[in-house]
Write a protein that holds these residues in place. Structure first.
Motif, PDB file in Angstrom:
ATOM      1  N   ASP A 287       0.924  -1.358   0.075  1.00 38.66           N
ATOM      2  CA  ASP A 287       0.161  -0.007   0.189  1.00 38.66           C
ATOM      3  C   ASP A 287       0.947   0.992   0.015  1.00 38.66           C
TER       4      ASP A 287
ATOM      5  N   ASN B 242       3.897   3.895  -1.398  1.00 36.42           N
ATOM      6  CA  ASN B 242       4.525   4.335  -2.503  1.00 36.42           C
ATOM      7  C   ASN B 242       5.771   3.602  -2.856  1.00 36.42           C
TER       8      ASN B 242
ATOM      9  N   ALA C 143       7.135   8.186  -7.987  1.00 42.52           N
ATOM     10  CA  ALA C 143       6.028   7.637  -8.559  1.00 42.52           C
ATOM     11  C   ALA C 143       5.878   7.898 -10.145  1.00 42.52           C
TER      12      ALA C 143
ATOM     13  N   GLN D 296      -1.042   9.895 -11.035  1.00 43.84           N
ATOM     14  CA  GLN D 296      -0.089   9.425 -10.312  1.00 43.84           C
ATOM     15  C   GLN D 296      -0.790   8.943  -8.935  1.00 43.84           C
ATOM     16  N   ASN D 297      -0.415   7.589  -8.529  1.00 46.24           N
ATOM     17  CA  ASN D 297      -0.923   7.035  -7.432  1.00 46.24           C
ATOM     18  C   ASN D 297      -2.450   6.914  -7.446  1.00 46.24           C
TER      19      ASN D 297
ATOM     20  N   SER E 216       0.464  14.274  -6.979  1.00 46.69           N
ATOM     21  CA  SER E 216      -0.937  13.704  -6.647  1.00 46.69           C
ATOM     22  C   SER E 216      -1.130  14.092  -5.120  1.00 46.69           C
ATOM     23  N   ARG E 217      -0.123  14.374  -4.546  1.00 45.66           N
ATOM     24  CA  ARG E 217      -0.234  14.627  -2.952  1.00 45.66           C
ATOM     25  C   ARG E 217      -0.450  16.093  -2.682  1.00 45.66           C
TER      26      ARG E 217
END
Length: 690
Positions: free
Chosen positions: A520, A522, A571, A592-593, A616-617
């Motif tokens: 789970d 990265n 990633a 991404q992710n 993505s974060r």
């Protein structure tokens, strides 16, 4: 398509009047013929549309009859790189892109060809047992002047060929010893290859061309079906069957007797003009006897006097439509082909194991004895020492070519070739029952045994490293990248291959290793290469599958293309370009992710080319800049410089990390670059060459 001398623009109103007359055709035949009519689009390997045409299903295994100039360049006779096949669902709607077709055989001299659908648009094989609508074949030798006919196809009418067109008319006469049929059922460019039918709903000709003169007179022409019977007899099962409820899809038609008054005798083509003979001879060999050319999935044995025999495993058709595959001689595996020479001779060619040239078994006449062609002459080609090419010389010995794994001559015992060591050829995805070795540079290897398919249909099993067994998986993600996933005692490891995975014998090569503390988390790039090698397969003694073709990267990206952006230590992003923005630059989404954000590609003022994505974060922006004249290697562009900023209005900060982009797939969108070509809006996820 293009088979028109001085092309004529046809008005829709003229064609519609012909369609109205077609009501003389029984409605059940009318509906079934529409379902069996297909539209071809030819694309080059970059996804550019080249031309279009029509065709008709005549074999329930997905075999289509059309013109040679629909499947090959009319000037060079080079086969179309990628043939997309669209089928009708509703008569008032455009045909739906459904399949990719491959050329089975071509008769350029009489402008006819056979195509078989082999995969869906994503490259997945057609499921076993799939049955396609198919039309019965009539006797074109029995056609009389004045007979009523109906023409089905997809001609270009005022710039569009999105729906099927049906026109009716009559046979006006014949040319060149009945090798051309004159008729007046209207059509136009794009209608080439479409079927011409009689009142019984039987295919009797293929619409091929139209001639217009200086006074605007116009004469449509068709190729009588009998000219294609030699290749049809050799390649289509149950050809010529009458209408039955099993032949069509969604229709109920009465059984009609075949037109041929003597069904026990094959319909023979009329004599052709000198130098205009079909390249495929009519054969009436018993079951088990050889036919030329070989077909994919057939195994043959070729024996040249004084040499060890070759076992030929035909796997596909090459770009010229000739069967090709692997020749095994002892422990050596080489390439081989079967094809016709310009003089009509049939030739089997086996590349020498040391690469010094080729061996040939050539037949001027295909004399059959048992399961073999006999009376062949053997030849050898060697490299010319002065570098001017190859020298072909006779070996002054005979040869035979047999269908099957042994040579069985009439009245003799089988001649068995020596046992052939089997070599496994890697392909993705792995299958249950296969064993693989996964190698990541600097780490102990994993022995992976795939035992089942998981809930997602992906292969799963165990990976053993240093005597400890953990779960192992193989799967493909949305971007098209291929993953091997396994564990050591404390972490998860990934070996990730690009969409167009490279195959070297039994190994998949070119993978990049990633790791994470658990599934789970990265994943982080290890900056190490990895590979996977097949070591055993309980399902079959050998797997022969050539590597998938590679896409070539070019800038700028285009709408409909998917790319992967990689920045060391992050990633990866899956980039899908969907449109051009107000500046004319490609834009879309970068995922991404599992989180999708905007992506842009454009040239900077300094002349560099930039891919710009969002993390993505957060709202941070990342760029991958390629200096002017950055070299492109295959499907990837390497050597980019990464930078980041807190938002798109801030100054970039160099990350001191490299980055790269790789093109993964091409989807086809509408284009107006070719006035003869209009593309449906349904995307094509991946382009494949056969």
């Amino acid at each position: 398509m293009r088979g028109w001398i001085k092309s004529v623009v046809l008005g829709a109103s003229v064609l519609m009047s012909g369609a109205a007359q077609a009501q003389n055709l029984p409605p059940e035949y009318f509906d079934a013929i529409i379902k069996a009519s297909v539209q071809f689009f030819c694309f080059d390997n970059t996804g550019k549309g080249l031309w279009q045409g029509s065709g008709s299903f005549i074999g329930r295994e997905g075999i289509i009859l059309t013109n040679n100039h629909v499947v090959a360049n009319e000037e060079t006779n080079q086969p179309c790189p990628i043939l997309r096949v669209s089928m009708m669902k509703n008569e008032d709607q455009p045909p739906e892109p459904r399949y990719i077709g491959r050329i089975i055989t071509r008769l350029p001299n009489v402008d006819l060809a056979l195509v078989q659908v082999v995969t869906d648009l994503r490259g997945n094989p057609i499921p076993a047992g799939t049955r396609f609508p198919a039309v019965p074949l009539g006797d074109s030798n029995a056609v009389k002047i004045g007979e009523r006919i109906f023409n089905f196809g997809f001609p270009d009418i005022n710039g569009t060929s999105e729906t099927i067109t049906v026109s009716s008319g009559s046979v006006n006469g014949f040319l060149d010893s009945r090798t051309l049929m004159k008729h007046d059922a209207l059509s136009g460019p794009g209608g080439s290859g479409g079927g011409i039918y009689n009142l019984r709903g039987e295919l009797i000709a293929v619409h091929s061309a139209g001639v217009s003169g200086n006074n605007n007179t116009r004469q449509p022409l068709g190729r009588p079906l009998v000219l294609g019977l030699p290749m049809i007899q050799q390649n289509v099962r149950g050809f010529g069957e009458p209408w039955t409820t099993q032949l069509g899809v969604g229709f109920n038609a009465p059984v009609v007797a075949p037109v041929n008054p003597n069904p026990t005798q094959p319909i023979q083509p009329p004599p052709l003009p000198v130098n205009n003979q079909p390249t495929q001879p009519v054969t009436n060999n018993p079951v088990g006897a050889p036919n030329f050319p070989p077909k994919p999935n057939e195994t043959w044995t070729v024996v040249l006097d004084g040499l060890a025999p070759w076992t030929l495993s035909f796997t596909k058709l090459d770009q010229d439509g000739d069967p090709t595959g692997i020749a095994t001689q002892g422990s050596n595996r080489t390439e081989m082909w079967a094809y016709r020479m310009q003089n009509g001779n049939a030739r089997f060619q086996m590349v020498a194991a040391d690469g010094s040239g080729s061996f040939f078994c050539e037949f001027s006449r295909l004399q059959v004895s048992g399961n073999a062609f006999i009376g062949g002459a053997s030849l050898r080609s060697t490299r010319n020492p002065n570098g001017s090419g190859n020298i072909v010389s006779p070996l002054n010995t005979s040869c035979v070519a047999a269908l099957g794994s042994s040579v069985q001559l009439a009245g003799s015992n089988p001649v068995q070739p020596p046992p052939v060591p089997q070599t496994l050829i890697a392909s993705f995805p792995p299958k249950p029952g296969q064993s693989w070795t996964l190698n990541i540079d600097g780490l102990a290897p994993w022995a992976i045994n795939f035992t089942k398919l998981d809930a997602d249909g992906d292969p799963a099993g165990t990976g053993t490293q240093n005597g400890i067994s953990k779960p192992a998986y193989a799967f493909t993600v949305q971007s098209g990248r291929r993953y091997f996933q396994t564990f050591d005692a404390n972490a998860v490891y990934y070996c990730i291959f690009p969409n167009q995975v490279q195959v070297s014998g039994s190994s998949l090569i070119g993978g990049q290793a990633f790791t994470a503390p658990n599934p789970d988390a990265n994943a982080t790039s290890m900056n190490r290469a990895c590979s996977a090698t097949i070591t055993a397969d309980s399902n079959a003694s050998a797997i022969i599958q050539p590597p998938a073709p590679s896409l070539t990267a070019s800038l700028p990206p285009k709408p409909g293309q998917s790319w992967t952006l990689t920045i060391d230590g992050f990633a990866p992003w899956a980039l899908n370009f969907t449109k051009l923005d107000s500046d004319g630059d490609p834009t879309g989404t970068g995922t991404q992710n599992g989180v999708a954000k905007p992506v842009f590609a454009y040239a900077t003022q300094s002349g560099a080319y930039r891919f710009q994505v969002f993390d993505s974060r957060s709202t941070a922006v990342y760029v991958c800049d390629f200096p002017r004249n950055t070299p492109i290697s295959g499907s990837s562009i390497n050597g980019g410089v990464a930078g980041s900023a807190p938002n798109s209005d801030s100054n970039l900060t160099p990350l001191n990390r490299t980055c790269s982009v790789t093109i993964n797939s091409i989807a086809l969108a509408k284009t107006s670059s070719d006035p003869m070509l209009r593309l449906p809006s349904a995307p094509l996820d991946m382009m494949l060459k056969f």
